[in-house]
Enzyme design. Structure first.
Site, PDB file in Angstrom:
ATOM      1  N   SER A   1       0.820  -1.211   0.000  1.00 14.35           N
ATOM      2  CA  SER A   1       0.000   0.000   0.000  1.00 14.35           C
ATOM      3  C   SER A   1       0.847   1.250   0.000  1.00 14.35           C
ATOM      4  CB  SER A   1      -0.890  -0.017   1.250  1.00 14.35           C
ATOM      5  OG  SER A   1      -1.428   1.258   1.487  1.00 14.35           O
TER       6      SER A   1
ATOM      7  N   TYR B   1      -2.908   0.419  10.292  1.00 13.41           N
ATOM      8  CA  TYR B   1      -3.047  -0.290   9.001  1.00 13.41           C
ATOM      9  C   TYR B   1      -1.770  -0.093   8.187  1.00 13.41           C
ATOM     10  CZ  TYR B   1      -3.902  -0.912   4.106  1.00 13.41           C
ATOM     11  OH  TYR B   1      -3.759  -1.281   2.802  1.00 13.41           O
TER      12      TYR B   1
ATOM     13  N   LYS C   1       1.379  -2.889   6.674  1.00 14.97           N
ATOM     14  CA  LYS C   1       1.937  -3.016   5.316  1.00 14.97           C
ATOM     15  C   LYS C   1       3.449  -2.707   5.343  1.00 14.97           C
ATOM     16  CE  LYS C   1      -1.901  -4.157   3.313  1.00 14.97           C
ATOM     17  NZ  LYS C   1      -2.107  -5.542   2.809  1.00 14.97           N
TER      18      LYS C   1
HETATM   19  C1  WQD Z   1      -9.857   8.855   1.234  1.00 13.26           C
HETATM   20  C2  WQD Z   1     -10.124  10.322   1.566  1.00 13.26           C
HETATM   21  C3  WQD Z   1     -10.742  10.669   3.855  1.00 13.26           C
HETATM   22  C4  WQD Z   1     -14.602   8.714   3.833  1.00 13.26           C
HETATM   23  C5  WQD Z   1      -7.324   3.824   1.361  1.00 13.26           C
HETATM   24  C6  WQD Z   1      -7.495   2.406   1.737  1.00 13.26           C
HETATM   25  C7  WQD Z   1      -6.190   1.810   2.175  1.00 13.26           C
HETATM   26  C8  WQD Z   1      -5.066   2.148   1.231  1.00 13.26           C
HETATM   27  C9  WQD Z   1      -4.992   3.625   0.962  1.00 13.26           C
HETATM   28  C10 WQD Z   1      -4.636   0.333  -0.259  1.00 13.26           C
HETATM   29  C11 WQD Z   1      -9.546  10.707   2.940  1.00 13.26           C
HETATM   30  C12 WQD Z   1     -11.864  11.068   2.898  1.00 13.26           C
HETATM   31  C13 WQD Z   1     -13.370   9.190   3.421  1.00 13.26           C
HETATM   32  C14 WQD Z   1     -15.635   9.622   4.177  1.00 13.26           C
HETATM   33  C15 WQD Z   1     -14.160  11.442   3.661  1.00 13.26           C
HETATM   34  N1  WQD Z   1      -5.213   1.490  -0.018  1.00 13.26           N
HETATM   35  N2  WQD Z   1     -13.167  10.539   3.340  1.00 13.26           N
HETATM   36  N3  WQD Z   1     -15.368  10.965   4.070  1.00 13.26           N
HETATM   37  O1  WQD Z   1      -7.842   6.545   3.928  1.00 13.26           O
HETATM   38  O2  WQD Z   1      -6.850   7.006   1.622  1.00 13.26           O
HETATM   39  O3  WQD Z   1      -7.094   4.628   2.502  1.00 13.26           O
HETATM   40  O4  WQD Z   1      -6.266   4.008   0.463  1.00 13.26           O
HETATM   41  O5  WQD Z   1      -3.955  -0.309   0.443  1.00 13.26           O
HETATM   42  O6  WQD Z   1      -6.392   0.420   2.182  1.00 13.26           O
HETATM   43  O7  WQD Z   1      -8.427   2.331   2.783  1.00 13.26           O
HETATM   44  O8  WQD Z   1      -9.085   5.944   1.803  1.00 13.26           O
HETATM   45  O9  WQD Z   1     -11.416   6.250   1.074  1.00 13.26           O
HETATM   46  O10 WQD Z   1     -10.931   6.019   3.570  1.00 13.26           O
HETATM   47  O11 WQD Z   1     -10.258   8.098   2.382  1.00 13.26           O
HETATM   48  O12 WQD Z   1     -13.948  12.672   3.577  1.00 13.26           O
HETATM   49  O13 WQD Z   1     -16.769   9.245   4.554  1.00 13.26           O
HETATM   50  O14 WQD Z   1     -11.531  10.502   1.661  1.00 13.26           O
HETATM   51  O15 WQD Z   1     -10.645  11.601   4.926  1.00 13.26           O
HETATM   52  O16 WQD Z   1      -9.077  12.042   2.860  1.00 13.26           O
HETATM   53  P1  WQD Z   1      -7.658   6.130   2.519  1.00 13.26           P
HETATM   54  P2  WQD Z   1     -10.512   6.513   2.230  1.00 13.26           P
END
Ligand code: WQD
Length: 342
Positions: free
Chosen positions: A127, A153, A157
């Site tokens: 990741s 998390y 990784k």
């Molecule tokens: C993205 C953005 C949130 C939900 C993911 C995977 C992880 C890894 C990396 C592969 C952030 C914002 C989210 C919501 C929001 N991938 N958000 N409201 O945290 O980047 O992690 O990619 O390994 O496995 O989980 O992804 O979709 O949770 O968040 O504003 O209801 O969207 O704050 O800025 P994240 P995410």
């Protein structure tokens, strides 16, 4: 003679199920291992709808070494793709021990079987969280220093890659590919399979589609005061089918090696999109107006990160073909299909 059997741990999950489709379409025989703790059996009907038959499935917990060993005795695997792990950044902050036990012990068990049963080709679902918060340059290459992750998390990784590197040092005959995913989004264009969050979605796009269909009341955008193009976080949202295809290219690369190798590749689009840009893309493509508001920042979030993907093309001849517009449309079609089932 290759059996073409490929073990896919977590193969009933979001990325795993899409990779199973790509594997079959490229002549491989995927064997799914999943205990459905973070997946639904709805995916099996979807896979049958796309492939014409259900793939081989064994309901095994990767933390159960004995069951895994028996499976490796049953098949002469030509390769292993290890997906099975928890992956929600926010949730891992609240439940670190759940993440360390499952993600680290699961990896150790699978890697031990790979060694014990001489399966030399191993692809690890890593990741971009191993980069932590990139300092200065937000576009990361595989040689960007791995800073300390921002969440448990991310640590699983980060440590996972270290465990694999140390194992390679002791077993240099292994052929290993660490694929560093950015943000997987979207669904298969058939809408037969897609992301199936258990309970309240942690990730952005499933929360958007569930809000649009009425399963969630309102989307909260976590923070609008970040130092980015529009104040919201920036990510590299990669279509899950592009991501799945990258795994097939990675396996083929490993097969073509004459000796041991260990590689790290970024799997993203090479483009950063903000949270607001994803919302706007969804509204434009669907014609819907989404019910959302700004809220406080979420602990563990990285501000901005996206991939430099030059190496992925050079090494395994892969690059992303789909856009975030494709992803939001495919995700919406999947959400509507799911709604028709339940
Ligand atoms: C993205 C953005 C949130 C939900 C993911 C995977 C992880 C890894 C990396 C592969 C952030 C914002 C989210 C919501 C929001 N991938 N958000 N409201 O945290 O980047 O992690 O990619 O390994 O496995 O989980 O992804 O979709 O949770 O968040 O504003 O209801 O969207 O704050 O800025 P994240 P995410």
């Amino acid at each position: 003679m290759m059996s073409k059997f490929v073990l896919v741990t977590g193969g009933a999950g979001y990325i795993g199920s899409h990779t199973v489709v790509s594997l079959v379409q490229n002549g491989f025989k995927p064997v799914i291992v999943d205990d459905f703790r973070n997946a639904s059996k709805v995916v099996l009907q979807g896979l049958e709808g796309i492939l014409g038959e259900q793939p081989i499935l064994h309901e095994i917990d990767v933390c159960n070494k004995e069951s895994l060993d028996k499976l490796f005795q049953q098949y002469s695997f030509d390769g292993v793709i290890h997906f099975a792990a928890y992956k929600a950044v926010g949730e891992s902050v609240a439940e670190p021990l759940k993440y360390y036990r499952n993600n680290i012990l699961g990896l150790i068990n699978v890697l031990s079987c790979v060694i014990d049963h001489q399966v030399n080709n191993f692809v690890f679902s890593s990741s971009c969280t191993v980069y932590g918060e990139p300092v200065g340059q937000k576009e990361v290459t595989e040689t960007t220093p791995k800073l300390l992750p921002e969440s448990p998390y991310g640590y699983t990784k980060w440590m996972g890659e270290q465990i694999i590197a140390d194992t390679f040092r002791s077993a240099p005959q292994l052929r290993i590919m660490n694929l560093r995913y950015f943000n997987p989004v979207g669904a298969h264009h058939s809408a037969q399979i897609g992301e199936f969050p258990i309970g309240r979605p942690n990730n952005l796009l499933p929360f958007i589609t569930q809000t649009a269909i009425g399963k969630q009341e309102q989307l909260t955008v976590f923070g609008n005061d970040y130092p980015t193009k529009d104040g919201t976080c920036v990510r590299d949202f990669i279509h899950v089918v592009d991501l799945a295809d990258a795994h097939v290219c990675a396996l083929q690369f490993l097969w073509n090696q004459n000796s041991g190798v260990i590689e790290y590749l970024n799997v993203g689009t090479g483009k950063g999109s903000s949270v607001l840009e994803l919302i706007k893309a969804f509204e434009q493509k669907t014609g819907l107006s989404l019910n959302w508001k700004f809220g406080p920042r979420r602990e563990g979030d990285v501000v901005e990160i996206y991939a430099n993907v030059d190496n992925s093309f050079k090494k395994i001849g892969w690059k992303a073909e789909r856009t975030i517009e494709d992803a939001v449309m495919d995700a919406w079609n999947w959400e509507k299909h799911l709604n028709s089932l339940l």
